[in-house]
Design a protein around this motif. Sequence first.
Motif, mmCIF file in Angstrom:
data_model
loop_
_atom_site.group_PDB
_atom_site.id
_atom_site.type_symbol
_atom_site.label_atom_id
_atom_site.label_comp_id
_atom_site.label_asym_id
_atom_site.label_seq_id
_atom_site.Cartn_x
_atom_site.Cartn_y
_atom_site.Cartn_z
ATOM 1 N N PHE A 136 -11.312 101.521 79.787
ATOM 2 C CA PHE A 136 -12.229 102.489 79.196
ATOM 3 C C PHE A 136 -12.334 102.333 77.682
ATOM 4 N N PHE A 137 -11.221 101.934 77.052
ATOM 5 C CA PHE A 137 -11.205 101.818 75.584
ATOM 6 C C PHE A 137 -10.611 100.459 75.195
ATOM 7 N N PRO A 138 -11.332 99.372 75.406
ATOM 8 C CA PRO A 138 -10.754 98.035 75.190
ATOM 9 C C PRO A 138 -10.332 97.759 73.751
ATOM 10 N N LYS A 139 -11.189 98.059 72.786
ATOM 11 C CA LYS A 139 -10.862 97.754 71.390
ATOM 12 C C LYS A 139 -9.738 98.635 70.848
ATOM 13 N N PRO A 140 -9.799 99.965 71.060
ATOM 14 C CA PRO A 140 -8.669 100.790 70.595
ATOM 15 C C PRO A 140 -7.340 100.397 71.235
ATOM 16 N N MET A 141 -7.358 100.041 72.522
ATOM 17 C CA MET A 141 -6.107 99.679 73.190
ATOM 18 C C MET A 141 -5.553 98.357 72.689
ATOM 19 N N THR A 142 -6.437 97.474 72.259
ATOM 20 C CA THR A 142 -5.964 96.224 71.649
ATOM 21 C C THR A 142 -5.198 96.518 70.365
ATOM 22 N N ILE A 143 -5.727 97.436 69.573
ATOM 23 C CA ILE A 143 -5.052 97.832 68.329
ATOM 24 C C ILE A 143 -3.743 98.556 68.635
ATOM 25 N N ILE A 144 -3.775 99.455 69.630
ATOM 26 C CA ILE A 144 -2.572 100.214 69.997
ATOM 27 C C ILE A 144 -1.492 99.283 70.525
ATOM 28 N N THR A 145 -1.882 98.303 71.346
ATOM 29 C CA THR A 145 -0.904 97.355 71.881
ATOM 30 C C THR A 145 -0.256 96.547 70.770
ATOM 31 N N THR A 146 -1.071 96.097 69.814
ATOM 32 C CA THR A 146 -0.530 95.338 68.677
ATOM 33 C C THR A 146 0.406 96.209 67.847
ATOM 34 N N ALA A 147 -0.005 97.464 67.610
ATOM 35 C CA ALA A 147 0.842 98.377 66.842
ATOM 36 C C ALA A 147 2.149 98.652 67.567
ATOM 37 N N TYR A 148 2.085 98.820 68.880
ATOM 38 C CA TYR A 148 3.291 99.068 69.678
ATOM 39 C C TYR A 148 4.255 97.883 69.580
ATOM 40 N N THR A 149 3.712 96.677 69.651
ATOM 41 C CA THR A 149 4.548 95.481 69.545
ATOM 42 C C THR A 149 5.197 95.385 68.176
ATOM 43 N N ARG A 150 4.427 95.658 67.123
ATOM 44 C CA ARG A 150 4.975 95.593 65.766
ATOM 45 C C ARG A 150 6.015 96.691 65.535
ATOM 46 N N MET A 151 5.770 97.874 66.056
ATOM 47 C CA MET A 151 6.734 98.968 65.894
ATOM 48 C C MET A 151 8.059 98.633 66.562
ATOM 49 N N ASN A 152 7.993 97.913 67.670
ATOM 50 C CA ASN A 152 9.221 97.539 68.367
ATOM 51 C C ASN A 152 10.040 96.515 67.595
ATOM 52 N N MET A 153 9.419 95.848 66.629
ATOM 53 C CA MET A 153 10.182 94.935 65.773
ATOM 54 C C MET A 153 11.283 95.703 65.038
ATOM 55 N N ILE A 154 11.008 96.978 64.732
ATOM 56 C CA ILE A 154 11.976 97.810 64.001
ATOM 57 C C ILE A 154 12.644 98.815 64.924
ATOM 58 N N PHE A 155 11.824 99.571 65.675
ATOM 59 C CA PHE A 155 12.344 100.717 66.416
ATOM 60 C C PHE A 155 12.961 100.357 67.768
ATOM 61 N N SER A 156 13.019 99.069 68.097
ATOM 62 C CA SER A 156 13.756 98.664 69.301
ATOM 63 C C SER A 156 15.253 98.612 69.036
ATOM 64 N N GLY A 157 15.645 98.610 67.755
ATOM 65 C CA GLY A 157 17.060 98.596 67.413
ATOM 66 C C GLY A 157 17.734 97.259 67.616
ATOM 67 N N LYS A 158 16.963 96.185 67.651
ATOM 68 C CA LYS A 158 17.584 94.888 67.908
ATOM 69 C C LYS A 158 18.379 94.369 66.718
ATOM 70 N N MET A 159 18.150 94.943 65.529
ATOM 71 C CA MET A 159 18.873 94.492 64.347
ATOM 72 C C MET A 159 19.975 95.457 63.915
ATOM 73 N N MET A 160 20.172 96.545 64.679
ATOM 74 C CA MET A 160 21.183 97.532 64.285
ATOM 75 C C MET A 160 21.755 98.201 65.533
ATOM 76 N N LEU A 161 22.857 98.902 65.332
ATOM 77 C CA LEU A 161 23.510 99.613 66.428
ATOM 78 C C LEU A 161 23.124 101.088 66.390
ATOM 79 N N ALA A 162 22.937 101.648 67.568
ATOM 80 C CA ALA A 162 22.587 103.068 67.638
ATOM 81 C C ALA A 162 23.686 103.940 67.066
#
Length: 273
Positions: A176-202
């Motif tokens: 239904f929203f191809p262009k917005p979801m492309t942006i959201i998917t990219t943002a989600y992937t970039r956010m996981n670079m930090i907020f996935s915690g792969k570089m730090m311990l909880a």
Amino acid sequence: MLPTNQKKSKLSKTISFFELCYHSIVRNVRKGHSNAVQGLIMDVLQNLLLVVFFALFISILGMRSVAVRGNFILYVMTGVFLYLSHVKVMGAVRTAASPTDTMLKHAPVTMLLNVISASFSALYIQILSMAVLLFATHVWLEPVTFYSLKGVVLCFFLAWLFGIAMGVLFSSIGIFFPKPMTIITTAYTRMNMIFSGKMMLANSIRPALLPWFTWNPLFHIIDQARGNAFINYVPRNTNLTYVWVVLLIALVLGFMIDHWARKYASQSWNARR
């Protein structure tokens, strides 16, 4: 009792489906390269370079002091490969699950087949890359041991399953929203670079900052994986129950939206946009 010919028909259909899955997975693995072996080597090298990059990044920033005491490469791998397992399969499934995909014009090809082939081809690359790096680390650097190998494997496959669920959800909404979801998917992937915690311990994150990370199921998966990989680390701020709940909700919503939209989706949707 079902007739014998009907049993054979169901069996032959099942065999044909799995055979089609196999060929579709092989096609997905090698579609980016004309040479299959060269393609696999390139994919593995890309993942290995990412592990080396993050290892150097953590060392240069002085964040190595907050890592778990033990094998440093294993610490980096439990973050990087679970992150890659999630985002790679999410991107592959999101692309493959679109109901307007041209491959769906062919009768044997279905949305389920596309999801299976995309997810398993991504899984194959990640397992191969992880096996190569683990072997190299064990032979040339220091012996690799796991406190609970079953727990680490469970977290790895959980990150993969969560990637499938998010890929299906993003794909279904993207109808239904191809262009917005492309942006959201990219943002989600970039956010996981930090907020996935792969570089730090909880356990080392300040309580005031924890809510910025605990919303993310991948953060829970990576932290629990490190708890299973290292004997001297006990996760206190994460759990896998939350992950299973979000995973199931995303998967059910994704398939429900996709099932409804498939009745109305057509190639003209994208043409109008």
